[in-house]
Design a protein around this motif. Structure first.
Motif, PDB file in Angstrom:
ATOM      1  N   UNK A   1      98.889  56.090  94.029  1.00 10.38           N
ATOM      2  CA  UNK A   1     100.103  55.887  93.253  1.00 10.38           C
ATOM      3  C   UNK A   1     101.309  56.012  94.163  1.00 10.38           C
ATOM      4  N   UNK A   2     102.153  55.009  94.152  1.00 13.03           N
ATOM      5  CA  UNK A   2     103.355  55.035  94.971  1.00 13.03           C
ATOM      6  C   UNK A   2     104.418  55.890  94.309  1.00 13.03           C
ATOM      7  N   UNK A   3     105.460  56.206  95.071  1.00 16.53           N
ATOM      8  CA  UNK A   3     106.546  57.029  94.529  1.00 16.53           C
ATOM      9  C   UNK A   3     107.287  56.313  93.419  1.00 16.53           C
TER      10      UNK A   3
ATOM     11  N   UNK B   1     101.493  72.361 116.076  1.00 19.49           N
ATOM     12  CA  UNK B   1     101.821  71.591 114.877  1.00 19.49           C
ATOM     13  C   UNK B   1     101.565  70.120 115.143  1.00 19.49           C
ATOM     14  N   UNK B   2     100.810  69.484 114.230  1.00 18.96           N
ATOM     15  CA  UNK B   2     100.529  68.056 114.313  1.00 18.96           C
ATOM     16  C   UNK B   2     100.726  67.444 112.929  1.00 18.96           C
ATOM     17  N   UNK B   3     101.713  66.558 112.828  1.00 16.93           N
ATOM     18  CA  UNK B   3     102.042  65.923 111.554  1.00 16.93           C
ATOM     19  C   UNK B   3     101.999  64.410 111.724  1.00 16.93           C
ATOM     20  N   UNK B   4     100.970  63.777 111.133  1.00 17.47           N
ATOM     21  CA  UNK B   4     100.816  62.319 111.172  1.00 17.47           C
ATOM     22  C   UNK B   4     100.838  61.741 109.761  1.00 17.47           C
ATOM     23  N   UNK B   5     101.424  62.446 108.830  1.00 14.72           N
ATOM     24  CA  UNK B   5     101.397  62.043 107.428  1.00 14.72           C
ATOM     25  C   UNK B   5     102.263  60.817 107.159  1.00 14.72           C
ATOM     26  N   UNK B   6     101.982  60.157 106.014  1.00 15.38           N
ATOM     27  CA  UNK B   6     102.738  58.994 105.538  1.00 15.38           C
ATOM     28  C   UNK B   6     102.790  57.883 106.580  1.00 15.38           C
ATOM     29  N   UNK B   7     101.610  57.498 107.053  1.00 10.62           N
ATOM     30  CA  UNK B   7     101.467  56.354 107.940  1.00 10.62           C
ATOM     31  C   UNK B   7     100.360  55.461 107.392  1.00 10.62           C
ATOM     32  N   UNK B   8      99.848  54.571 108.220  1.00 11.77           N
ATOM     33  CA  UNK B   8      98.762  53.674 107.825  1.00 11.77           C
ATOM     34  C   UNK B   8      97.548  53.867 108.726  1.00 11.77           C
ATOM     35  N   UNK B   9      97.255  55.104 109.045  1.00 11.61           N
ATOM     36  CA  UNK B   9      96.133  55.409 109.924  1.00 11.61           C
ATOM     37  C   UNK B   9      94.814  55.209 109.197  1.00 11.61           C
TER      38      UNK B   9
ATOM     39  N   UNK C   1     103.926  70.333 125.504  1.00 11.67           N
ATOM     40  CA  UNK C   1     103.958  69.716 124.183  1.00 11.67           C
ATOM     41  C   UNK C   1     103.346  70.682 123.171  1.00 11.67           C
ATOM     42  N   UNK C   2     104.188  71.192 122.272  1.00 11.85           N
ATOM     43  CA  UNK C   2     103.714  72.149 121.275  1.00 11.85           C
ATOM     44  C   UNK C   2     103.773  71.605 119.859  1.00 11.85           C
ATOM     45  N   UNK C   3     104.650  70.642 119.601  1.00 12.36           N
ATOM     46  CA  UNK C   3     104.760  70.063 118.255  1.00 12.36           C
ATOM     47  C   UNK C   3     104.819  68.544 118.348  1.00 12.36           C
ATOM     48  N   UNK C   4     104.114  67.879 117.427  1.00  9.94           N
ATOM     49  CA  UNK C   4     104.166  66.424 117.300  1.00  9.94           C
ATOM     50  C   UNK C   4     104.358  66.093 115.832  1.00  9.94           C
ATOM     51  N   UNK C   5     105.492  65.468 115.520  1.00 11.19           N
ATOM     52  CA  UNK C   5     105.788  65.047 114.154  1.00 11.19           C
ATOM     53  C   UNK C   5     106.103  63.556 114.171  1.00 11.19           C
ATOM     54  N   UNK C   6     105.116  62.765 113.797  1.00 13.55           N
ATOM     55  CA  UNK C   6     105.262  61.309 113.741  1.00 13.55           C
ATOM     56  C   UNK C   6     105.125  60.817 112.304  1.00 13.55           C
ATOM     57  N   UNK C   7     105.513  61.650 111.358  1.00 11.55           N
ATOM     58  CA  UNK C   7     105.335  61.327 109.941  1.00 11.55           C
ATOM     59  C   UNK C   7     106.310  60.249 109.485  1.00 11.55           C
ATOM     60  N   UNK C   8     105.937  59.604 108.367  1.00 14.64           N
ATOM     61  CA  UNK C   8     106.786  58.612 107.689  1.00 14.64           C
ATOM     62  C   UNK C   8     107.185  57.471 108.603  1.00 14.64           C
TER      63      UNK C   8
ATOM     64  N   UNK D   1      98.769  68.111 109.320  1.00 19.86           N
ATOM     65  CA  UNK D   1      99.090  67.310 108.139  1.00 19.86           C
ATOM     66  C   UNK D   1      98.702  65.860 108.414  1.00 19.86           C
ATOM     67  N   UNK D   2      97.652  65.399 107.727  1.00 17.05           N
ATOM     68  CA  UNK D   2      97.181  64.015 107.851  1.00 17.05           C
ATOM     69  C   UNK D   2      97.269  63.303 106.502  1.00 17.05           C
ATOM     70  N   UNK D   3      98.062  63.784 105.598  1.00 13.56           N
ATOM     71  CA  UNK D   3      98.115  63.254 104.236  1.00 13.56           C
ATOM     72  C   UNK D   3      98.749  61.867 104.186  1.00 13.56           C
ATOM     73  N   UNK D   4      98.459  61.170 103.073  1.00 14.33           N
ATOM     74  CA  UNK D   4      99.023  59.837 102.791  1.00 14.33           C
ATOM     75  C   UNK D   4      98.745  58.852 103.928  1.00 14.33           C
ATOM     76  N   UNK D   5      97.471  58.705 104.233  1.00 17.69           N
ATOM     77  CA  UNK D   5      97.006  57.674 105.142  1.00 17.69           C
ATOM     78  C   UNK D   5      95.820  56.976 104.482  1.00 17.69           C
TER      79      UNK D   5
END
Length: 198
Positions: A129-131, A27-35, A1-8, A53-57
């Motif tokens: 602020x939402x989109x 690479x680890x992308x957990x952005x745009x969730x409710x963590x 396992x080298x990349x994990x993208x669970x965004x949005x 990337x842990x943005x938008x949580x």
């Protein structure tokens, strides 16, 4: 396992500490969730991680100094959370820009302009602020600009027309001008009646 993208997605809960066992992860992308919860210090053990990337949580707490152990981290984004306290320094963390931390109103220290140890009494936390809200703000400003441009154009045209009217001082010119814009059929004189009289 080298990349994990669970965004949005709509994932909830905390970031699992067992991610530290993925020693080959780059690479680890957990952005745009409710963590929620804190960023686990165990992520600092991912020595090969290059992008995080842990943005938008809804993450809270501090950015721990242990995260600076990631020697190959080239991209970091923890923006749009509720993180607090000073931003750690060292190694790769010295290379990240403002956008990596944007939206965390209680973070302080470089590269942000807010210095640690200073309080802003006028600061009132605002919801993220939402989109859709961002788009509505953009279009409202855009329509206002159109109103100003249209008003200015109409004012210029009206001034030119008014000056031309006073320059020539002929109401006939004004009437002929609008007759040209809205042409209408004129009645022809009745020639038959004239012929009968002759």
């Amino acid at each position: 396992m080298t990349t994990i993208d669970l965004s949005s997605n709509h994932f909830e809960g905390v970031i699992p500490k067992t991610l530290k066992d993925l020693s080959s992860l780059w690479l680890l992308n957990l952005s745009h969730n409710n963590l929620i919860g804190h960023i686990p210090m165990e992520l600092g053990q991912l020595n090969t991680l290059e992008a995080l990337d842990l943005s938008w949580n809804w993450l809270t707490g501090n950015i721990l100094q242990e995260l600076t152990r990631m020697n190959f981290l080239a991209f970091l984004n923890v923006s749009q959370n509720h993180l607090v306290g000073p931003i750690p320094h060292g190694l790769q963390f010295n290379t990240f820009e403002n956008y990596s931390y944007g939206g965390n109103l209680d973070l302080c220290g470089l590269p942000l302009s807010k210095q640690c140890g200073t309080s802003d009494s006028s600061h009132v936390p605002q919801p993220l602020e939402s989109a859709e809200e961002g788009e509505s703000y953009f279009f409202s400003g855009f329509s206002w600009e159109l109103v100003v441009i249209g008003y200015s154009f109409g004012l210029v045209v009206g001034t030119v027309m008014w000056s031309l009217m006073f320059k020539y001082r002929k109401s006939k010119w004004f009437v002929e001008f609008f007759d040209g814009l809205m042409p209408h059929k004129r009645r022809r004189p009745k020639k038959r009646a004239q012929r009968r009289r002759t």
